[in-house]
Write an enzyme that holds these catalytic residues in place. Sequence first.
Site, PDB file in Angstrom:
ATOM      1  N   GLU A  23       1.600  -2.802  -9.546  1.00  0.00           N
ATOM      2  CA  GLU A  23       0.359  -3.542  -9.406  1.00  0.00           C
ATOM      3  C   GLU A  23      -0.582  -3.222 -10.328  1.00  0.00           C
ATOM      4  O   GLU A  23      -1.156  -2.335 -10.374  1.00  0.00           O
ATOM      5  CB  GLU A  23      -0.346  -3.235  -8.162  1.00  0.00           C
ATOM      6  CG  GLU A  23       1.014  -3.867  -6.799  1.00  0.00           C
ATOM      7  CD  GLU A  23       0.617  -3.429  -5.476  1.00  0.00           C
ATOM      8  OE1 GLU A  23      -0.456  -2.754  -5.320  1.00  0.00           O
ATOM      9  OE2 GLU A  23       1.369  -3.777  -4.522  1.00  0.00           O
ATOM     10  N   GLU A  49      -7.605  -4.737  -2.544  1.00  0.00           N
ATOM     11  CA  GLU A  49      -6.735  -5.682  -2.720  1.00  0.00           C
ATOM     12  C   GLU A  49      -7.047  -6.969  -3.665  1.00  0.00           C
ATOM     13  O   GLU A  49      -8.097  -7.528  -2.890  1.00  0.00           O
ATOM     14  CB  GLU A  49      -6.071  -6.250  -1.479  1.00  0.00           C
ATOM     15  CG  GLU A  49      -5.330  -5.275  -0.423  1.00  0.00           C
ATOM     16  CD  GLU A  49      -3.828  -5.413  -1.114  1.00  0.00           C
ATOM     17  OE1 GLU A  49      -3.605  -5.967  -2.146  1.00  0.00           O
ATOM     18  OE2 GLU A  49      -3.073  -4.526  -0.550  1.00  0.00           O
ATOM     19  N   HIS A  98       1.419   1.636  -6.170  1.00  0.00           N
ATOM     20  CA  HIS A  98       2.655   0.800  -6.240  1.00  0.00           C
ATOM     21  C   HIS A  98       2.701   0.479  -7.693  1.00  0.00           C
ATOM     22  O   HIS A  98       1.780  -0.001  -8.218  1.00  0.00           O
ATOM     23  CB  HIS A  98       2.327  -0.555  -5.317  1.00  0.00           C
ATOM     24  CG  HIS A  98       2.490  -0.658  -3.868  1.00  0.00           C
ATOM     25  ND1 HIS A  98       1.275  -0.970  -3.132  1.00  0.00           N
ATOM     26  CD2 HIS A  98       3.207   0.189  -3.049  1.00  0.00           C
ATOM     27  CE1 HIS A  98       1.757  -0.477  -1.702  1.00  0.00           C
ATOM     28  NE2 HIS A  98       2.608   0.210  -1.865  1.00  0.00           N
ATOM     29  N   HIS A 119      -5.112  -2.034  -5.300  1.00  0.00           N
ATOM     30  CA  HIS A 119      -3.981  -2.702  -5.315  1.00  0.00           C
ATOM     31  C   HIS A 119      -3.970  -4.103  -5.721  1.00  0.00           C
ATOM     32  O   HIS A 119      -4.885  -4.908  -5.602  1.00  0.00           O
ATOM     33  CB  HIS A 119      -3.571  -2.770  -3.553  1.00  0.00           C
ATOM     34  CG  HIS A 119      -3.007  -1.463  -3.278  1.00  0.00           C
ATOM     35  ND1 HIS A 119      -1.727  -1.145  -2.967  1.00  0.00           N
ATOM     36  CD2 HIS A 119      -3.714  -0.309  -2.393  1.00  0.00           C
ATOM     37  CE1 HIS A 119      -1.448   0.174  -2.639  1.00  0.00           C
ATOM     38  NE2 HIS A 119      -2.828   0.697  -2.379  1.00  0.00           N
TER      39      HIS A 119
HETATM   40 ZN   LIG Z   1      -0.050  -2.470  -3.166  1.00  0.00          ZN
END
Ligand SMILES: [Zn+2]
Length: 292
Positions: free
Chosen positions: A17, A162, A14, A102
């Site tokens: 990020e 994450e 992404h 992430h």
């Molecule tokens: Zn992500």
Amino acid sequence: MDKLSNILIVAGTHGNELSGIYTHKLIEEGLFIADRSTFSSTSVIANPTAVRHQCRYMDNDLNRQFATRSDATSCPSNEALLARQFIDKYASNNNQLIVDLHNTTSNMGATLILLSENPFYRKMGAYVKQRMPAANILFESHKPWNELPYLCTCGEYGVMIEVGAQSHGSLQYGTLELMKEMLTAVLDFVEKHNLNQLGELSNYTAYYYTQEITYPLDSSGMRQAMIHPTVCGRDFEAVKPGEPLLATFFGYDVHWQGEQDVYPHFINESAYSKANIAMALAEKQLVSVNKP
Ligand SMILES: [Zn+2]
């Protein structure tokens, strides 16, 4: 399980990020050491165009392109094309672990997302939890490996890290530190796994994804409720049966209807806004490390 000989560290799946993207930069500049004695690490940016544009994706979500090989079309999206190229380049590498980095806008701290319950991942969760007691271990093992849409599942082994809460497009010192700390723990785990030096690992509590909660919408597609104030910002805190999840604009709440406590996470994640996903829910379970 075999020894792992290569770790593929992926950032920018992404493009907005930044913790992963800057971890990649630190690795490239020799400021974060990702190699160990038993393996080498390769760090890559998955969606360079999205990183350049500082957006999550150009056409559609790269991290949802890996469930099955999409049929070849004459005009694939930017991300469908990237996924195909990524699979061709990396999916068949043997003894490789993909670690995909992430950020989330949700208050999830450092969360290790494991997509299979085999002993290797159960032990990884135990080791990371031992090194980082405040970390959350989240299993999303509700689907077979090859049906999962995530980039890290395109090869034989993969996990996601994450960290949050951090607004997409921003970079926070503490969040970057959490990512570096969790990535270090995963790399050290693999080194110890390769050397047969894991030693005694304790059973631990982890979260198991069960479902998503979407907002109720009116006929024009506008939301009819918000995250309930007792839940907002409280990722991985228990909600008991009958307690509220959402507060409607009409003065009543939407309550959790299940029979067991649930643990909301990805609460109010801004990237899920388009899909009107309010949060995901998980159950808490004790993980037996030595179960075969
Ligand atoms: Zn992500």
